[in-house]
Design a protein around this motif. Sequence first.
Motif, PDB file in Angstrom:
ATOM      1  N   GLY A   1      38.079 -22.973   8.236  1.00  0.00           N
ATOM      2  CA  GLY A   1      39.436 -22.875   8.753  1.00  0.00           C
ATOM      3  C   GLY A   1      39.907 -21.470   9.034  1.00  0.00           C
ATOM      4  N   TRP A   2      39.098 -20.447   8.695  1.00  0.00           N
ATOM      5  CA  TRP A   2      39.495 -19.066   8.975  1.00  0.00           C
ATOM      6  C   TRP A   2      39.170 -18.734  10.423  1.00  0.00           C
ATOM      7  CZ3 TRP A   2      36.484 -14.324   9.568  1.00  0.00           C
ATOM      8  CH2 TRP A   2      37.272 -13.167   9.576  1.00  0.00           C
ATOM      9  N   SER A   3      40.170 -18.491  11.206  1.00  0.00           N
ATOM     10  CA  SER A   3      39.990 -18.202  12.633  1.00  0.00           C
ATOM     11  C   SER A   3      41.083 -17.239  13.075  1.00  0.00           C
ATOM     12  CB  SER A   3      40.039 -19.495  13.455  1.00  0.00           C
ATOM     13  OG  SER A   3      39.836 -19.224  14.831  1.00  0.00           O
ATOM     14  N   PRO A   4      40.925 -15.943  12.778  1.00  0.00           N
ATOM     15  CA  PRO A   4      41.980 -14.981  13.115  1.00  0.00           C
ATOM     16  C   PRO A   4      42.164 -14.847  14.622  1.00  0.00           C
ATOM     17  CG  PRO A   4      39.984 -13.844  12.437  1.00  0.00           C
ATOM     18  CD  PRO A   4      39.743 -15.291  12.185  1.00  0.00           C
ATOM     19  N   ALA A   5      43.414 -14.778  15.046  1.00  0.00           N
ATOM     20  CA  ALA A   5      43.716 -14.635  16.467  1.00  0.00           C
ATOM     21  C   ALA A   5      43.390 -13.222  16.935  1.00  0.00           C
ATOM     22  CB  ALA A   5      45.193 -14.939  16.714  1.00  0.00           C
ATOM     23  N   PRO A   6      43.063 -13.044  18.215  1.00  0.00           N
ATOM     24  CA  PRO A   6      42.852 -11.691  18.752  1.00  0.00           C
ATOM     25  C   PRO A   6      44.112 -10.848  18.601  1.00  0.00           C
ATOM     26  CG  PRO A   6      42.046 -13.362  20.272  1.00  0.00           C
ATOM     27  CD  PRO A   6      42.828 -14.091  19.220  1.00  0.00           C
ATOM     28  N   ILE A   7      43.925  -9.545  18.491  1.00  0.00           N
ATOM     29  CA  ILE A   7      45.060  -8.631  18.417  1.00  0.00           C
ATOM     30  C   ILE A   7      44.845  -7.494  19.409  1.00  0.00           C
ATOM     31  CG2 ILE A   7      45.665  -9.155  16.019  1.00  0.00           C
ATOM     32  CD1 ILE A   7      44.188  -6.639  15.167  1.00  0.00           C
ATOM     33  N   GLU A   8      45.952  -6.906  19.858  1.00  0.00           N
ATOM     34  CA  GLU A   8      45.899  -5.768  20.770  1.00  0.00           C
ATOM     35  C   GLU A   8      46.618  -4.581  20.153  1.00  0.00           C
ATOM     36  OE1 GLU A   8      47.189  -6.573  24.713  1.00  0.00           O
ATOM     37  OE2 GLU A   8      45.462  -7.862  25.183  1.00  0.00           O
ATOM     38  N   GLN A   9      46.106  -3.401  20.443  1.00  0.00           N
ATOM     39  CA  GLN A   9      46.666  -2.165  19.922  1.00  0.00           C
ATOM     40  C   GLN A   9      46.546  -1.083  20.975  1.00  0.00           C
ATOM     41  OE1 GLN A   9      44.417  -0.611  16.634  1.00  0.00           O
ATOM     42  NE2 GLN A   9      45.752   1.161  16.305  1.00  0.00           N
ATOM     43  N   VAL A  10      47.581  -0.266  21.104  1.00  0.00           N
ATOM     44  CA  VAL A  10      47.554   0.884  21.998  1.00  0.00           C
ATOM     45  C   VAL A  10      47.234   2.124  21.169  1.00  0.00           C
ATOM     46  CG1 VAL A  10      48.861   2.337  23.597  1.00  0.00           C
ATOM     47  CG2 VAL A  10      49.158  -0.149  23.625  1.00  0.00           C
ATOM     48  N   GLY A  11      46.285   2.902  21.628  1.00  0.00           N
ATOM     49  CA  GLY A  11      45.906   4.112  20.908  1.00  0.00           C
ATOM     50  C   GLY A  11      45.185   5.075  21.819  1.00  0.00           C
ATOM     51  N   ARG A  12      44.633   6.125  21.234  1.00  0.00           N
ATOM     52  CA  ARG A  12      43.926   7.124  22.025  1.00  0.00           C
ATOM     53  C   ARG A  12      42.931   7.872  21.140  1.00  0.00           C
ATOM     54  NH1 ARG A  12      47.966  11.514  24.241  1.00  0.00           N
ATOM     55  NH2 ARG A  12      48.824   9.653  25.241  1.00  0.00           N
ATOM     56  N   VAL A  13      42.007   8.549  21.782  1.00  0.00           N
ATOM     57  CA  VAL A  13      41.103   9.477  21.117  1.00  0.00           C
ATOM     58  C   VAL A  13      41.548  10.876  21.505  1.00  0.00           C
ATOM     59  CG1 VAL A  13      38.722  10.277  20.890  1.00  0.00           C
ATOM     60  CG2 VAL A  13      39.194   7.834  21.137  1.00  0.00           C
ATOM     61  N   SER A  14      41.794  11.721  20.514  1.00  0.00           N
ATOM     62  CA  SER A  14      42.317  13.051  20.797  1.00  0.00           C
ATOM     63  C   SER A  14      41.188  14.054  20.987  1.00  0.00           C
ATOM     64  CB  SER A  14      43.235  13.513  19.659  1.00  0.00           C
ATOM     65  OG  SER A  14      42.475  13.835  18.508  1.00  0.00           O
ATOM     66  N   SER A  15      41.459  15.062  21.805  1.00  0.00           N
ATOM     67  CA  SER A  15      40.474  16.134  21.985  1.00  0.00           C
ATOM     68  C   SER A  15      40.259  16.893  20.680  1.00  0.00           C
ATOM     69  CB  SER A  15      40.934  17.084  23.094  1.00  0.00           C
ATOM     70  OG  SER A  15      42.247  17.558  22.859  1.00  0.00           O
ATOM     71  N   TRP A  16      41.277  16.937  19.801  1.00  0.00           N
ATOM     72  CA  TRP A  16      41.102  17.582  18.498  1.00  0.00           C
ATOM     73  C   TRP A  16      40.029  16.858  17.692  1.00  0.00           C
ATOM     74  CZ3 TRP A  16      41.092  16.324  13.418  1.00  0.00           C
ATOM     75  CH2 TRP A  16      41.122  17.373  12.506  1.00  0.00           C
ATOM     76  N   SER A  17      40.081  15.519  17.640  1.00  0.00           N
ATOM     77  CA  SER A  17      39.101  14.752  16.878  1.00  0.00           C
ATOM     78  C   SER A  17      37.697  14.937  17.449  1.00  0.00           C
ATOM     79  CB  SER A  17      39.467  13.271  16.880  1.00  0.00           C
ATOM     80  OG  SER A  17      40.692  13.053  16.218  1.00  0.00           O
ATOM     81  N   VAL A  18      37.602  14.975  18.776  1.00  0.00           N
ATOM     82  CA  VAL A  18      36.303  15.172  19.415  1.00  0.00           C
ATOM     83  C   VAL A  18      35.729  16.534  19.024  1.00  0.00           C
ATOM     84  CG1 VAL A  18      35.127  15.424  21.634  1.00  0.00           C
ATOM     85  CG2 VAL A  18      36.842  13.622  21.316  1.00  0.00           C
TER      86      VAL A  18
END
Length: 297
Positions: free
Chosen positions: A16-33
Amino acid sequence: MSAETDVSGLAGHLAGWSPAPIEQVGRVSSWSVGAFAGVLDQPSPLANGQLPPMWHWFGFLDHPAQAEIGADGHPAGGHFMPPIPDRRRMFAGGRWTGHRPFPVDADLTRRSSVTSMEVKSGRSGEMAFVTVLNEFRHDGELAVSEEQDIVYRSQPDPAPSATPPAAKPPAPPEQVDEPPAEHALTLLPDAPLLFRLSALTYNTHRIHYDLPYATGVEGYPGLVVHGPLLALLALELPRRFAPGSRVTGFSYRLRRPAFAGTPVRARTLSTDGEWDVAVGVPGTAPSLTASVRLVAG
């Protein structure tokens, strides 16, 4: 691993476990790269304007409240965490496909969904294999799709000991013959490097920085090298040795842990068509095997 299907235990918890899809807005920063490039002692790769494959792992980071962190350092719950008692999580591998350039410092939408669940029995007991698909879109266009295979098992923590156990030296690894590699590079994943990667990915799993926990609770002989680091090291081979080519696909499987303080080497097994790559302690069976699909330009 056996593919037997006598799986009433974990299968019952997953019913019975069937999690619904989720959406998220985000980004990859040049600092992290740039920060991860520094971990590798490399210049930032952004001079060519494109994010290297799999470096999206340094963006879209979850940040649960401290009260939501479990005893192992992972979040105790989550949308895609299966309802398994005494849950232990292991990263098993995945697949990446590049459709178009992944922009840096720009908003993207990530849609995440569970695409498969399977319970298997092996020598260590029952394990639940869950695959999560992440699709990243920029201005509505699909840039990258990635599947992650996560293995879960049910294993209570051992009773606490009055005297913390000392770290056990790793057993001597089985030696294997290694034919000469056309391309190879070596990295020493020491404790500071693992700490920096945990910080960059907001990964609080204690096996990567807490030696008493890694040895006394999880039973490892030392701090565990992040599986994603091994995958990223495999992708450094085409990035450094085939700069005129573009990676369009990458699949990888984690086979055994690697531990801090021991050098790991990425080497090509074959460069005929797709590149077959292995990453692990030199002279031993690999910790990760992978296949890289490249095209010219």
